[in-house]
Design a protein around this motif. Structure first.
Motif, PDB file in Angstrom:
ATOM      1  N   PRO A 109      12.307   7.003 -30.646  1.00 26.21           N
ATOM      2  CA  PRO A 109      12.533   8.071 -29.748  1.00 26.21           C
ATOM      3  C   PRO A 109      12.645   9.362 -30.374  1.00 26.21           C
ATOM      4  O   PRO A 109      12.769  10.343 -29.737  1.00 26.21           O
ATOM      5  CB  PRO A 109      13.649   7.509 -29.084  1.00 26.21           C
ATOM      6  N   HIS A 110      12.616   9.486 -31.537  1.00 29.84           N
ATOM      7  CA  HIS A 110      12.877  10.668 -32.225  1.00 29.84           C
ATOM      8  C   HIS A 110      11.828  11.503 -32.628  1.00 29.84           C
ATOM      9  O   HIS A 110      11.928  12.869 -33.026  1.00 29.84           O
ATOM     10  CB  HIS A 110      13.502  10.296 -33.518  1.00 29.84           C
ATOM     11  N   ILE A 111      10.689  10.931 -32.528  1.00 32.27           N
ATOM     12  CA  ILE A 111       9.204  11.763 -32.747  1.00 32.27           C
ATOM     13  C   ILE A 111       8.667  11.970 -31.120  1.00 32.27           C
ATOM     14  O   ILE A 111       8.178  10.848 -30.644  1.00 32.27           O
ATOM     15  CB  ILE A 111       8.309  11.152 -33.752  1.00 32.27           C
ATOM     16  N   ASP A 112       8.865  12.902 -30.840  1.00 37.69           N
ATOM     17  CA  ASP A 112       8.179  13.272 -29.321  1.00 37.69           C
ATOM     18  C   ASP A 112       6.623  12.795 -29.303  1.00 37.69           C
ATOM     19  O   ASP A 112       6.252  12.235 -28.207  1.00 37.69           O
ATOM     20  CB  ASP A 112       8.148  14.768 -28.953  1.00 37.69           C
ATOM     21  N   TRP A 113       5.970  13.037 -30.514  1.00 34.69           N
ATOM     22  CA  TRP A 113       4.616  12.895 -30.484  1.00 34.69           C
ATOM     23  C   TRP A 113       4.382  11.441 -30.030  1.00 34.69           C
ATOM     24  O   TRP A 113       3.122  11.030 -29.526  1.00 34.69           O
ATOM     25  CB  TRP A 113       3.961  13.261 -31.870  1.00 34.69           C
ATOM     26  N   LEU A 114       5.032  10.425 -30.323  1.00 36.54           N
ATOM     27  CA  LEU A 114       4.939   8.853 -30.132  1.00 36.54           C
ATOM     28  C   LEU A 114       4.972   8.610 -28.434  1.00 36.54           C
ATOM     29  O   LEU A 114       4.839   7.269 -28.307  1.00 36.54           O
ATOM     30  CB  LEU A 114       5.756   8.273 -31.019  1.00 36.54           C
ATOM     31  N   GLY A 115       5.627   9.483 -27.783  1.00 41.97           N
ATOM     32  CA  GLY A 115       5.454   9.053 -26.478  1.00 41.97           C
ATOM     33  C   GLY A 115       6.328   8.097 -26.033  1.00 41.97           C
ATOM     34  O   GLY A 115       5.787   7.234 -25.307  1.00 41.97           O
ATOM     35  N   ALA A 116       7.568   7.711 -26.643  1.00 36.04           N
ATOM     36  CA  ALA A 116       8.459   6.600 -26.207  1.00 36.04           C
ATOM     37  C   ALA A 116       8.802   6.409 -24.688  1.00 36.04           C
ATOM     38  O   ALA A 116       8.999   5.264 -24.323  1.00 36.04           O
ATOM     39  CB  ALA A 116       9.795   6.428 -27.338  1.00 36.04           C
ATOM     40  N   GLU A 160       4.787  13.734 -20.438  1.00 36.70           N
ATOM     41  CA  GLU A 160       5.854  13.612 -21.485  1.00 36.70           C
ATOM     42  C   GLU A 160       5.769  14.650 -22.535  1.00 36.70           C
ATOM     43  O   GLU A 160       4.986  14.683 -23.210  1.00 36.70           O
ATOM     44  CB  GLU A 160       5.873  12.134 -22.018  1.00 36.70           C
ATOM     45  N   SER A 161       6.852  15.426 -22.404  1.00 37.59           N
ATOM     46  CA  SER A 161       6.755  16.534 -23.159  1.00 37.59           C
ATOM     47  C   SER A 161       6.625  16.274 -24.715  1.00 37.59           C
ATOM     48  O   SER A 161       7.327  15.330 -25.349  1.00 37.59           O
ATOM     49  CB  SER A 161       8.053  17.435 -23.059  1.00 37.59           C
ATOM     50  N   GLY A 162       5.683  16.948 -25.421  1.00 42.27           N
ATOM     51  CA  GLY A 162       5.375  16.687 -26.970  1.00 42.27           C
ATOM     52  C   GLY A 162       4.559  15.649 -27.247  1.00 42.27           C
ATOM     53  O   GLY A 162       4.326  15.316 -28.421  1.00 42.27           O
ATOM     54  N   ALA A 163       4.232  14.532 -26.274  1.00 42.12           N
ATOM     55  CA  ALA A 163       3.596  13.398 -26.645  1.00 42.12           C
ATOM     56  C   ALA A 163       2.051  13.660 -26.770  1.00 42.12           C
ATOM     57  O   ALA A 163       1.709  14.517 -26.458  1.00 42.12           O
ATOM     58  CB  ALA A 163       3.441  12.516 -25.398  1.00 42.12           C
TER      59      ALA A 163
END
Length: 541
Positions: free
Chosen positions: A328-335, A276-279
């Protein structure tokens, strides 16, 4: 192996509670037919772990499996086939999660005492000559009580104003009192580690879970004049969302679990995070703080070798209430990985006849981390009413953001059994709405129902039934959406088209349907639910 002692101790407690419960039940009037329609696998009241007496074998060497593990396949290779089987299968998942992800959660200490007042809770614990204590504050809603309560970890969780306005108390619990951050793995600090050793391989998330359990112990002992022992929820956001998830999974007395934006090491499937990109990478989540158990370090680069994943930990909460909220707006959170975990865990809820007891919501406008979002107020209130106040019946809803919509079909190769002993309960209030039975074709039919709806969208489900005498070898459903309706996410099937005439085909794992059997796929869509998808057809090659 470290586990039999905890199991043996808790087994005695479980047997005692079960015997007392049977004795009390004998004195009560026989319930009517509607009372018998309850989800299977519900723990006895007051039991932290109802599978404590289940023997769990070793797992042997780790093998790589890119798909999510089958939550219904036992360690001996057989599959769960009845509701009574689930209790010990859940125990297997629990111990796999302890061994490989979180570290062990010990049984209740030798001594747990404390007090409950209208403003606070004190907890005193002692075990094998060691002792510790911690406190939590209490903020009551209006009224006389006794009240249900939601434990809020670290001051970050579901909107406390909505919790109180819904009639539940807020217990503010500082997790650092039982497991501090900023410590090395070989020198962990806090009340948990004062009892079990600073070099314990149990991570902070499980220590925090243990702290929530000890709070519930004290509430149970308090006599119920302020807080109700049978109506406790737990919530947290970010790292505290990870902790709330663990607390609900590992204590069956928690009636409602509400993790928020828990990210890597929280609800998101471990197998999905690397892609997942950015997670946040699993190695980062492991090393940022000693949240996860020490053993998890060997899996950060190879999560496909884990014998357990978070969809099964979601399943550990079933059939109790679960509301997962994500950003879903913060990639780091891996939604996206979080949505797959929720969809996979929902299959356990469905198998237990409790599909309406799990909700997932990531379709939000505000991207601020841990914000009190207006979209979550209604489902928060509904879940508190249903699971803590026992006064509501709103069904579960999946509002998955199109930007972070995971595809469960790409992650599973297993089927969902029907484990409900007495039929389905809690599976939604929508019923069949307008679609009706589909046009028969090659012995299969399709029927639609609206599971839930909201302003500007709805959640639908289509059942595919084999009405023939032989097994279906694949199926295709056709349906027509009304003008203005558009599918934003779909699971348990593969769709061609999102508006107008849409076709949905089976995935590899749910194409075979035995005579008289059914399978389902679900979706969320934008637009009004007043006109149901129509002209349903079902064909099988």
């Amino acid at each position: 192996m470290r586990f039999p002692r905890r199991r043996a101790w808790a087994w005695a407690t479980t047997v005692f509670v079960a015997v007392v419960s049977l004795a009390v039940a004998a004195l009560l009037p026989r319930p009517d037919a509607t009372d018998s329609l309850v989800p299977v696998a519900q723990a006895e009241p007051g039991v932290e772990d109802d599978g404590a007496d289940c023997a769990v074998p070793g797992t042997g060497p780790s093998t790589s499996r890119p798909e999510l593990p089958d939550p219904f396949r036992k360690l001996d290779g057989t599959r769960v086939s009845t509701g009574s089987d689930w209790r010990c299968r859940r125990a297997e998942i629990r111990e796999l999660a302890e061994r490989h992800v979180y570290g062990q959660k010990p049984a209740k200490p030798d001594s747990v005492t404390g007090t409950v007042s209208r403003t606070g809770i004190t907890v005193r614990v002692a075990h094998q000559g060691r002792s510790a204590s911690f406190t939590a504050s209490v903020d009551l809603p209006s009224g006389t009580g006794p009240f249900p309560a939601v434990v809020v970890l670290g001051g970050l969780g579901a909107d406390t104003a909505t919790i109180k306005n819904s009639g539940a108390a807020v217990i503010s619990f500082d997790p650092y009192a039982v497991g501090k951050e900023g410590t090395p793995r070989h020198n962990k600090q806090g009340a948990f580690y004062s009892l079990y050793g600073s070099s314990s391989d149990t991570g902070l998330l499980m220590a925090w879970s243990w702290g929530v359990s000890r709070i519930i112990d004290v509430i149970e002992q308090s006599g119920g004049s302020v807080l109700r022992a049978d109506a406790t929820g737990v919530t947290g956001c970010s790292r505290f969302g990870k902790g709330a998830f663990a607390a609900g999974a590992f204590d069956q007395r928690v009636a409602l679990t509400m993790p928020i934006e828990s990210g890597s090491g929280g609800t998101g499937i471990f197998r999905g995070i690397p892609g997942e990109s950015g997670a946040q990478p699993l190695s980062s989540a492991y090393s940022e703080q000693p949240w996860l158990g020490d053993a998890f370090g060997s899996f950060t680069g190879s999560p496909a070798t884990l014998p357990v994943d978070t969809h099964e930990i979601v399943g550990m909460i079933a059939p109790r209430g679960l509301l997962v909220m994500e950003n879903p707006h913060i990639d780091w959170l891996g939604a996206r990985s979080g949505s797959v975990a929720a969809l996979g865990g929902a299959e356990v809820y469905k198998a237990l006849g409790a599909a309406g007891n799990i909700s997932y919501w990531s379709d939000v406008q505000d991207g601020t981390h841990c914000a009190a979002r207006p979209e979550w107020k209604t489902p928060l209130r509904q879940n508190i009413q249903k699971f803590l106040l026992k006064s509501g019946s709103s069904s579960g809803v999946f509002r998955i953001s199109p930007a972070k919509s995971g595809d469960l079909s790409a992650w599973r190769d297993w089927r969902t059994p029907d484990l409900a002993d007495t039929g389905t309960t809690g599976g939604g209030t929508g019923g069949d709405t307008g679609g009706g039975p589909g046009t028969p074709g090659d012995a299969c039919t399709a029927a639609y129902r609206t599971v839930n709806s909201w302003s500007g969208g709805f959640q639908g489900e289509v059942s595919v039934r084999n009405d023939g005498t032989g097994a279906l070898d694949g199926w295709t459903v056709g349906m027509t959406l009304a003008p203005g309706q558009s599918i934003s996410s779909l699971w348990n099937g593969r769709n061609a088209g999102t508006t107008g005439a849409v076709t949905v085909r089976n995935t590899a794992w749910n194409g075979t349907v035995e005579p008289g059997g059914t399978t389902t796929f679900g979706f969320t869509a934008t637009g009004s639910s007043s006109t149901a998808p129509h002209t349903l057809t079902c064909d099988s090659p």
